[in-house]
Design a protein around this motif. Structure first.
Motif, PDB file in Angstrom:
ATOM      1  N   PRO A 141      -4.124   4.448   7.604  1.00 58.70           N
ATOM      2  CA  PRO A 141      -2.862   5.781   6.577  1.00 58.70           C
ATOM      3  C   PRO A 141      -1.927   4.861   5.319  1.00 58.70           C
ATOM      4  O   PRO A 141      -2.413   3.430   5.687  1.00 58.70           O
ATOM      5  N   ALA A 142      -2.620   5.331   4.663  1.00 62.73           N
ATOM      6  CA  ALA A 142      -2.328   4.810   2.858  1.00 62.73           C
ATOM      7  C   ALA A 142      -0.655   3.963   3.262  1.00 62.73           C
ATOM      8  O   ALA A 142      -1.618   2.293   2.784  1.00 62.73           O
ATOM      9  N   THR A 143      -0.085   4.222   3.299  1.00 63.53           N
ATOM     10  CA  THR A 143       1.603   4.105   3.501  1.00 63.53           C
ATOM     11  C   THR A 143       1.634   2.163   4.360  1.00 63.53           C
ATOM     12  O   THR A 143       1.775   1.115   4.211  1.00 63.53           O
ATOM     13  N   LEU A 144       0.545   2.324   5.586  1.00 63.45           N
ATOM     14  CA  LEU A 144      -0.079   1.263   6.536  1.00 63.45           C
ATOM     15  C   LEU A 144      -0.660   0.512   5.828  1.00 63.45           C
ATOM     16  O   LEU A 144      -0.879  -0.751   5.810  1.00 63.45           O
ATOM     17  N   GLN A 145      -1.495   0.667   4.724  1.00 64.05           N
ATOM     18  CA  GLN A 145      -2.368  -0.275   3.776  1.00 64.05           C
ATOM     19  C   GLN A 145      -1.111  -0.846   3.294  1.00 64.05           C
ATOM     20  O   GLN A 145      -2.078  -2.675   3.146  1.00 64.05           O
ATOM     21  N   LEU A 146      -0.513  -0.409   3.038  1.00 64.82           N
ATOM     22  CA  LEU A 146       0.635  -0.996   2.166  1.00 64.82           C
ATOM     23  C   LEU A 146       1.157  -1.911   2.541  1.00 64.82           C
ATOM     24  O   LEU A 146       1.503  -3.272   2.567  1.00 64.82           O
ATOM     25  N   ALA A 147       2.262  -1.612   3.584  1.00 66.02           N
ATOM     26  CA  ALA A 147       2.698  -1.914   4.606  1.00 66.02           C
ATOM     27  C   ALA A 147       1.862  -3.533   5.003  1.00 66.02           C
ATOM     28  O   ALA A 147       2.232  -4.490   4.925  1.00 66.02           O
ATOM     29  N   GLU A 148       0.957  -3.878   5.316  1.00 71.39           N
ATOM     30  CA  GLU A 148      -0.092  -4.184   5.809  1.00 71.39           C
ATOM     31  C   GLU A 148      -0.201  -5.597   4.596  1.00 71.39           C
ATOM     32  O   GLU A 148      -0.174  -6.895   4.389  1.00 71.39           O
ATOM     33  N   ALA A 149      -0.214  -4.999   2.873  1.00 69.09           N
ATOM     34  CA  ALA A 149      -0.287  -5.517   2.066  1.00 69.09           C
ATOM     35  C   ALA A 149       0.723  -6.411   1.632  1.00 69.09           C
ATOM     36  O   ALA A 149       0.744  -7.837   1.552  1.00 69.09           O
ATOM     37  N   TYR A 150       2.102  -6.234   1.896  1.00 72.84           N
ATOM     38  CA  TYR A 150       3.117  -6.354   2.187  1.00 72.84           C
ATOM     39  C   TYR A 150       3.402  -7.870   3.240  1.00 72.84           C
ATOM     40  O   TYR A 150       4.095  -8.787   2.308  1.00 72.84           O
ATOM     41  N   GLU A 151       2.936  -7.548   4.551  1.00 71.45           N
ATOM     42  CA  GLU A 151       2.477  -8.451   5.387  1.00 71.45           C
ATOM     43  C   GLU A 151       2.419  -9.868   4.404  1.00 71.45           C
ATOM     44  O   GLU A 151       2.567 -10.718   5.192  1.00 71.45           O
ATOM     45  N   LYS A 152       1.049  -9.618   4.167  1.00 75.23           N
ATOM     46  CA  LYS A 152       0.626 -10.949   3.158  1.00 75.23           C
ATOM     47  C   LYS A 152       1.207 -11.205   2.293  1.00 75.23           C
ATOM     48  O   LYS A 152       1.272 -12.881   2.471  1.00 75.23           O
ATOM     49  N   THR A 153       1.580 -10.526   1.136  1.00 78.33           N
ATOM     50  CA  THR A 153       2.394 -11.217   0.214  1.00 78.33           C
ATOM     51  C   THR A 153       3.917 -11.502   0.339  1.00 78.33           C
ATOM     52  O   THR A 153       4.054 -12.371  -0.035  1.00 78.33           O
ATOM     53  N   GLY A 154       4.559 -10.775   0.821  1.00 81.11           N
ATOM     54  CA  GLY A 154       6.090 -10.768   0.382  1.00 81.11           C
ATOM     55  C   GLY A 154       6.740  -9.927  -0.449  1.00 81.11           C
ATOM     56  O   GLY A 154       7.653 -10.258  -0.557  1.00 81.11           O
TER      57      GLY A 154
END
Ligand code: UTP
Length: 290
Positions: A141-154
């Motif tokens: 899902p689109a939001t999961l893709q973004l949430a994972e990017a957040y976990e990487k970058t903070g």
């Protein structure tokens, strides 16, 4: 990094592109086949690990609450008629999730709508899903893709899609830092609804975001921008002075249900993908496109 568990879904706009339907009905309740648009969005959030949901509505949009709430009379009716399948359908979401609502009393723009979520968010990073953008993510899902990017970058991450030149003036547009490559890029600037000559790229913000709570400080003092509205993009630009902000090209398809073309496309595409409706939709298309 703490996982993203809160989602904010603004659905309080007037939806003027879809008049006259939106005079009395929210565009977020437009059905894609037989499911309201906003339900697809809530399900995307659920499938992305969200456990707390806030929908921003206005006084004319109470039917969104009804849709996600219980309906005693309908339940009784279905029980009496032994309609177990239908009962399952209406029970599923109310049993799984609890939604909260907040009212935006004046339609001052998306930035103002997001500000209404400040108490709900309580100092955490959160997902923002616009109530009229539906995604079918490629593998996730689109939001999961973004949430994972957040976990990487903070950092805050804006979901993007590439739009043709004729559409750049309808979106918030991102300017990546020089020499940035790949799907996840650090941003230098964002600009809301630029003229084509002034647009720094064709990377448009497509209705999905992860935002850090620092955004509220800027929303609180945000002056009106493009179209006389309090624009979220303008506050994100100010946030960039304090924190890095990234964009991620979302893998998948997006449908802008707030536009008539997007709504029609979603209806055709979703029906074609449904086992029970595929043949019927093909037959309809053949009949009317001869
Ligand atoms: P849009 O800009 O697409 O919505 O906002 P709009 O203003 O309702 O529609 P048009 O452009 O006049 O047709 C994207 C999302 O943000 C919400 C809308 O409900 C939509 O889901 N929104 C917009 C708010 O909640 N409050 C606002 O003041 C504006």
């Amino acid at each position: 990094m703490k996982k993203i568990t809160k989602a904010v879904i603004p659905a309080a706009g007037f939806g003027t592109r879809f008049l006259p339907f939106t005079k009395a009905m929210p565009k977020e309740m437009l059905p894609i086949v037989d499911i309201p648009t906003i339900e697809y969005i809530v399900r995307e959030a659920m499938e992305s690990g969200i456990t707390q949901f806030l929908i921003i509505i206005n006084e004319g949009k109470e039917c969104i609450k009804s849709h996600f709430g219980e309906s005693k009379a309908l339940e009784k009716f279905l029980q009496e008629k032994n309609k177990t399948e239908e009962l399952k359908i209406i029970h599923e979401l109310p049993e799984k999730i609890h939604l909260e609502y907040v009212y935006q009393h004046q339609q001052l723009g998306l930035g103002h709508a997001v500000l209404c979520a400040k108490d709900f968010v309580q100092g955490e990073a959160f997902a923002l899903l616009l109530g009229d953008d539906v995604y079918v993510g490629k593998d996730k899902p689109a939001t999961l893709q973004l949430a994972e990017a957040y976990e990487k970058t903070g950092c805050s991450v804006l979901g993007t899609l590439e739009v043709p030149n004729c559409d750049v003036s309808k979106y918030g547009i991102c300017e990546p830092e020089e020499q940035s490559e790949g799907a996840l890029v650090k941003l230098k600037r964002v600009v809301e609804k630029p003229r084509l000559e002034e647009a720094p790229s064709n990377l448009a913000i497509g209705g999905r975001y992860i935002l850090t709570p620092a955004i509220f400080k800027y929303l609180e003092t945000q002056t009106r921008g493009a179209g006389g509205e309090i624009q979220l993009t303008d506050s994100i630009l100010r946030l960039m002075q304090e924190e890095s902000v990234y964009s991620l090209a979302i893998e998948g398809r997006r449908y802008d249900i707030g536009s008539k073309k997007g709504f029609l496309e979603a209806t055709v595409d979703f029906a074609l993908k449904r086992e029970d409706l595929h043949d019927a939709m093909e037959e309809i298309l053949r009949k009317y496109t001869k």
